[in-house]
Design a protein around this motif. Structure first.
Motif, PDB file in Angstrom:
ATOM      1  N   ARG A   1       4.298   2.391   8.243  1.00  0.00           N
ATOM      2  CA  ARG A   1       4.155   2.105   9.673  1.00  0.00           C
ATOM      3  C   ARG A   1       2.751   1.626   9.791  1.00  0.00           C
ATOM      4  NH1 ARG A   1       9.091   3.954  10.985  1.00  0.00           N
ATOM      5  NH2 ARG A   1      10.020   5.865  10.367  1.00  0.00           N
TER       6      ARG A   1
ATOM      7  N   TYR B   1       0.694   5.367   7.292  1.00  0.00           N
ATOM      8  CA  TYR B   1       0.197   5.040   8.333  1.00  0.00           C
ATOM      9  C   TYR B   1      -0.940   4.376   8.513  1.00  0.00           C
ATOM     10  CZ  TYR B   1       3.641   8.610   9.458  1.00  0.00           C
ATOM     11  OH  TYR B   1       5.063   9.525   9.395  1.00  0.00           O
TER      12      TYR B   1
ATOM     13  N   ASP C   1       8.503  11.558  12.679  1.00  0.00           N
ATOM     14  CA  ASP C   1       8.601  11.405  10.972  1.00  0.00           C
ATOM     15  C   ASP C   1       8.864  12.815  10.644  1.00  0.00           C
ATOM     16  OD1 ASP C   1       8.975   8.970  11.073  1.00  0.00           O
ATOM     17  OD2 ASP C   1       6.999   8.295  10.460  1.00  0.00           O
TER      18      ASP C   1
END
Length: 283
Positions: free
Chosen positions: A253, A233, A270
Motif C-alpha cells: 500500500r 507501506y 490490516d
C-alpha cells in the motif's frame, strides 16, 4: 471584498491540493490565476515549485519577481537561501539565514527559517548549532506535524553530541510528550493466534531507488510466505524499484498523500502483528 477573499482562499486550496497529489501542471495553472490578484505570493509559490523540482535557474527567475514586491521580507530571503542550498552553496545559504535570526516574523516563516538553518548547520558540521536551530523551529512550528518533524531532527542531531543516558532519555521523553493528546487505537481485541501467518508491516518513505531499499528489500522478500504475510507501506513516489517490491510482497500500500491519521487507520485495519518503522529519527 469578502467574496474576493473567499475566491482567493479557494484558489489557494486548489493549488495546495494539486501540489499534495504531485500534479504540477494543475498547481501552476492555479498559480497563474493567483498572480492576477497576489503576484508576490504567486511568485513565491512558483519559486518553491521550481526548487522542489530541482530547477535552479527557473527558481531564481521566479524569486527575482518576488523581490520586486517584497525585497526585504524574511520569506523572500528564506527562498533565496533555499536556492543557494539546492545549488550546493551551503555557506552562502547559511549566511543569508543568519541575517534573519532574531528578526520578527510569523511563526510559519520562523519555522521554515530555523529548520533550514538547522539543515545548513548540519551539512557544515555545526552539530550543536543545528540542534539549537531545530529546537527553535520546533518551538515556532504552528502545528503538531511540524513540531514533531523538528523535534525528530533534534533527536537525530543529538546523536553526534556527547550526552549522558539520562539526558538522552529526557530528550526522547520530550519528543513523546508531543503526542500525549493523540488518541491511540485499542489493540485489546487483537489476537495473533497460532494458526494464521504472522503479519509483519514495514513502513518506509524509501521504497524506491534509494540506499535504504538496498538492505530493506531482503527484509521484505526473505521470509517464507507460508509463515509470514509481509505488508509494505510506502510513503513515496513510485518507480521501477517500487513496482518490483509490489510484486514480491503479500500486501503493498502506498500511503503517500495521506494524513498521519489516515495512514494509521489503513495500517490498523490490516491487523498487523509487528510494525517496523524503517525511517525513525533521520535527516
Amino acid at each position: 471584498m469578502q467574496q474576493e477573499n473567499t475566491e482567493v482562499e479557494a484558489l489557494r486550496d486548489q493549488i495546495y491540493e494539486a501540489l499534495m497529489r504531485g500534479d504540477e501542471p494543475a498547481a501552476r495553472t492555479g498559480i497563474e490565476q493567483l498572480h492576477a490578484v497576489l503576484p508576490a505570493e504567486a511568485a513565491s509559490l512558483l519559486t518553491a515549485v521550481h526548487i522542489e523540482a530541482g530547477r535552479g535557474g527557473e527558481a531564481l527567475a521566479a524569486w527575482q519577481e518576488r523581490t520586486r514586491y517584497l525585497p526585504h521580507d524574511p520569506y523572500t530571503i528564506f527562498l533565496r537561501a533555499r536556492i543557494h542550498l539546492m545549488q550546493g552553496e551551503r555557506i552562502r545559504a547559511f549566511s543569508l539565514l543568519q541575517s534573519l535570526l532574531g528578526r520578527s516574523m510569523s511563526s510559519a516563516v520562523a519555522e521554515k527559517v530555523y529548520n533550514l538553518a538547522g539543515q545548513c548547520a548540519r551539512f557544515l558540521g555545526f552539530t550543536a548549532e543545528a540542534v539549537t536551530f531545530y529546537e527553535h523551529a520546533r518551538d515556532a512550528a504552528p502545528d503538531l506535524m511540524l513540531r514533531a518533524l523538528n523535534a525528530s531532527n533534534v533527536l537525530f542531531n543529538r546523536h553526534y553530541l556527547p550526552a549522558t543516558p539520562a539526558e538522552e532519555r529526557a530528550a526522547a521523553e520530550a519528543y513523546g510528550a508531543l503526542f500525549t493528546d493523540v488518541q491511540t487505537f485499542s489493540h485489546k481485541s487483537h489476537d495473533m493466534g497460532c494458526t494464521r501467518r504472522l503479519r509483519i508491516g514495514y513502513l518506509s518513505p524509501d521504497v524506491r531507488e534509494h540506499v535504504v531499499l538496498s538492505f530493506s528489500y531482503a527484509l521484505f522478500t526473505a521470509l517464507p510466505p507460508e509463515r509470514f504475510s509481509v505488508h509494505v507501506y510506502a510513503m513515496n513516489r513510485e518507480d521501477d524499484f517500487t513496482q518490483e517490491v509490489r510484486r514480491k510482497v503479500s500486501v503493498f500500500r502506498n500511503l503517500k498523500g495521506l494524513s498521519a491519521e489516515e495512514a494509521a487507520e489503513v495500517i490498523y485495519r490490516d491487523d498487523i502483528d509487528i510494525l517496523v518503522d524503517l525511517a525513525g529519527h533521520t535527516a
